[in-house]
Scaffold this motif. Structure first.
Motif, PDB file in Angstrom:
ATOM      1  N   GLY A  78      14.087  41.174  42.760  1.00 27.11           N
ATOM      2  CA  GLY A  78      13.657  41.984  43.880  1.00 27.11           C
ATOM      3  C   GLY A  78      13.564  41.189  45.160  1.00 27.11           C
ATOM      4  N   ALA A  79      13.189  41.877  46.204  1.00 26.88           N
ATOM      5  CA  ALA A  79      13.042  41.236  47.507  1.00 26.88           C
ATOM      6  C   ALA A  79      11.799  40.353  47.521  1.00 26.88           C
ATOM      7  CB  ALA A  79      12.944  42.299  48.587  1.00 26.88           C
ATOM      8  N   HIS A 107      16.193  37.842  57.683  1.00 20.80           N
ATOM      9  CA  HIS A 107      16.730  37.669  56.327  1.00 20.80           C
ATOM     10  C   HIS A 107      17.358  36.287  56.193  1.00 20.80           C
ATOM     11  CE1 HIS A 107      19.494  39.592  59.076  1.00 20.80           C
ATOM     12  NE2 HIS A 107      20.530  39.219  58.348  1.00 20.80           N
ATOM     13  N   THR A 156      12.810  36.648  54.738  1.00 19.02           N
ATOM     14  CA  THR A 156      12.958  37.443  53.518  1.00 19.02           C
ATOM     15  C   THR A 156      14.230  37.064  52.777  1.00 19.02           C
ATOM     16  OG1 THR A 156      14.245  39.214  54.551  1.00 19.02           O
ATOM     17  CG2 THR A 156      11.826  39.385  54.663  1.00 19.02           C
ATOM     18  N   ILE A 216      16.814  41.702  50.705  1.00 12.67           N
ATOM     19  CA  ILE A 216      16.596  43.006  51.328  1.00 12.67           C
ATOM     20  C   ILE A 216      17.456  43.083  52.588  1.00 12.67           C
ATOM     21  CG2 ILE A 216      14.551  42.121  52.528  1.00 12.67           C
ATOM     22  CD1 ILE A 216      13.414  44.922  52.537  1.00 12.67           C
ATOM     23  N   ASP A 217      18.149  44.197  52.761  1.00 12.96           N
ATOM     24  CA  ASP A 217      18.983  44.401  53.940  1.00 12.96           C
ATOM     25  C   ASP A 217      18.103  44.960  55.054  1.00 12.96           C
ATOM     26  OD1 ASP A 217      20.893  44.897  55.854  1.00 12.96           O
ATOM     27  OD2 ASP A 217      22.185  46.107  54.550  1.00 12.96           O
ATOM     28  N   LEU A 218      17.430  44.064  55.756  1.00 10.17           N
ATOM     29  CA  LEU A 218      16.503  44.475  56.809  1.00 10.17           C
ATOM     30  C   LEU A 218      17.176  45.336  57.869  1.00 10.17           C
ATOM     31  CD1 LEU A 218      14.603  41.108  57.419  1.00 10.17           C
ATOM     32  CD2 LEU A 218      13.711  43.144  56.245  1.00 10.17           C
ATOM     33  N   LEU A 267      17.491  49.188  57.317  1.00 13.76           N
ATOM     34  CA  LEU A 267      16.296  50.014  57.110  1.00 13.76           C
ATOM     35  C   LEU A 267      16.183  51.095  58.178  1.00 13.76           C
ATOM     36  CD1 LEU A 267      13.708  47.204  56.273  1.00 13.76           C
ATOM     37  CD2 LEU A 267      14.865  48.751  54.668  1.00 13.76           C
ATOM     38  N   THR A 304      10.120  52.498  58.263  1.00 16.66           N
ATOM     39  CA  THR A 304      10.021  51.972  56.899  1.00 16.66           C
ATOM     40  C   THR A 304       8.779  51.102  56.793  1.00 16.66           C
ATOM     41  OG1 THR A 304      12.410  51.988  56.571  1.00 16.66           O
ATOM     42  CG2 THR A 304      11.142  50.486  55.179  1.00 16.66           C
ATOM     43  N   LEU A 335       7.032  48.050  54.852  1.00 16.75           N
ATOM     44  CA  LEU A 335       7.292  46.897  54.002  1.00 16.75           C
ATOM     45  C   LEU A 335       5.954  46.391  53.486  1.00 16.75           C
ATOM     46  CD1 LEU A 335       9.920  45.039  56.205  1.00 16.75           C
ATOM     47  CD2 LEU A 335      10.347  46.519  54.223  1.00 16.75           C
ATOM     48  N   THR A 390       7.971  45.131  48.785  1.00 13.66           N
ATOM     49  CA  THR A 390       8.289  46.466  48.304  1.00 13.66           C
ATOM     50  C   THR A 390       8.597  47.334  49.516  1.00 13.66           C
ATOM     51  OG1 THR A 390       6.748  46.178  46.457  1.00 13.66           O
ATOM     52  CG2 THR A 390       7.463  48.425  46.943  1.00 13.66           C
ATOM     53  N   VAL A 391       9.690  48.082  49.431  1.00 10.67           N
ATOM     54  CA  VAL A 391      10.145  48.919  50.538  1.00 10.67           C
ATOM     55  C   VAL A 391       9.725  50.364  50.287  1.00 10.67           C
ATOM     56  CG1 VAL A 391      12.164  49.764  51.799  1.00 10.67           C
ATOM     57  CG2 VAL A 391      12.115  47.407  50.936  1.00 10.67           C
TER      58      VAL A 391
END
Length: 180
Positions: free
Chosen positions: A2-3, A64, A89, A92-94, A97, A101, A103, A166-167
């Motif tokens: 995960g991120a 990122h 980070t 995760i594709d910031l 988003l 969103t 975070l 967590t997104v």
């Protein structure tokens, strides 16, 4: 996998880069405790000059780690904190988003994404030519900003390298990020 958060950084003085820390504390509605950009109203010098009463939509800067690998391919050596970000980070594709969103960083902190960082010429002062690597144009000629996202702290907490991200997507349509 995960991120995750790979680094956290802050600086109490105006400086382009921010030293890495063992942890940072996010303060609800303010930003990173002890960071020069912490506050309800704008703290970035160019924004203060325009209107010092603007709300601070740039309380936390996230970038990122994958960007560092991308620019390394063009010969640039960039490490966490060197582009002024507070949170680095991974996974995760910031940039993809939606505005709004949430975070969830670590156990307690929540940052709401407000938009894209608008890179400035200071990046070229850091490493000549780097600005062209983090701002470009797509096939249609639209500006593409890759230097991370900005956000506001909705719930405070301590954030450390190794913490999970967590997104939580906002309800409704996806709203692409614009510069803030």
């Amino acid at each position: 996998m995960g991120a995750t958060i790979t680094a956290v950084s802050s600086n109490g003085a105006y400086s382009f880069t921010k030293p890495n820390r063992d942890s940072i504390t996010l303060l609800t509605g303010l930003g990173v405790e002890g960071d020069v950009h912490c506050g309800v109203t704008v703290k970035h010098r160019s924004r203060v000059a325009q209107d010092p009463t603007q709300p601070n939509l740039r309380q936390v800067h996230l970038i990122h780690r994958e960007l560092f690998e991308e620019v390394a391919g063009a010969g640039f050596d960039v490490a966490s904190g060197q582009l002024g970000e507070n949170v680095t980070t991974e996974g995760i594709d910031l940039l993809a988003l939606s505005r709004g969103t949430l975070l969830h960083l670590g156990e307690d902190a929540v940052v709401e994404v407000t938009g894209l960082r608008n890179p400035c010429l200071q990046i070229d002062n850091f490493q000549d030519g780097l600005l062209k690597q983090v701002v470009g144009r797509d096939e249609s000629g639209a500006v593409v900003r890759k230097a991370g996202v900005m956000g506001v702290v909705r719930r405070g907490g301590v954030v450390r390298p190794g913490d999970a991200i967590t997104v939580e997507a906002p309800e409704g349509e996806h709203v692409p990020l614009e510069r803030v």
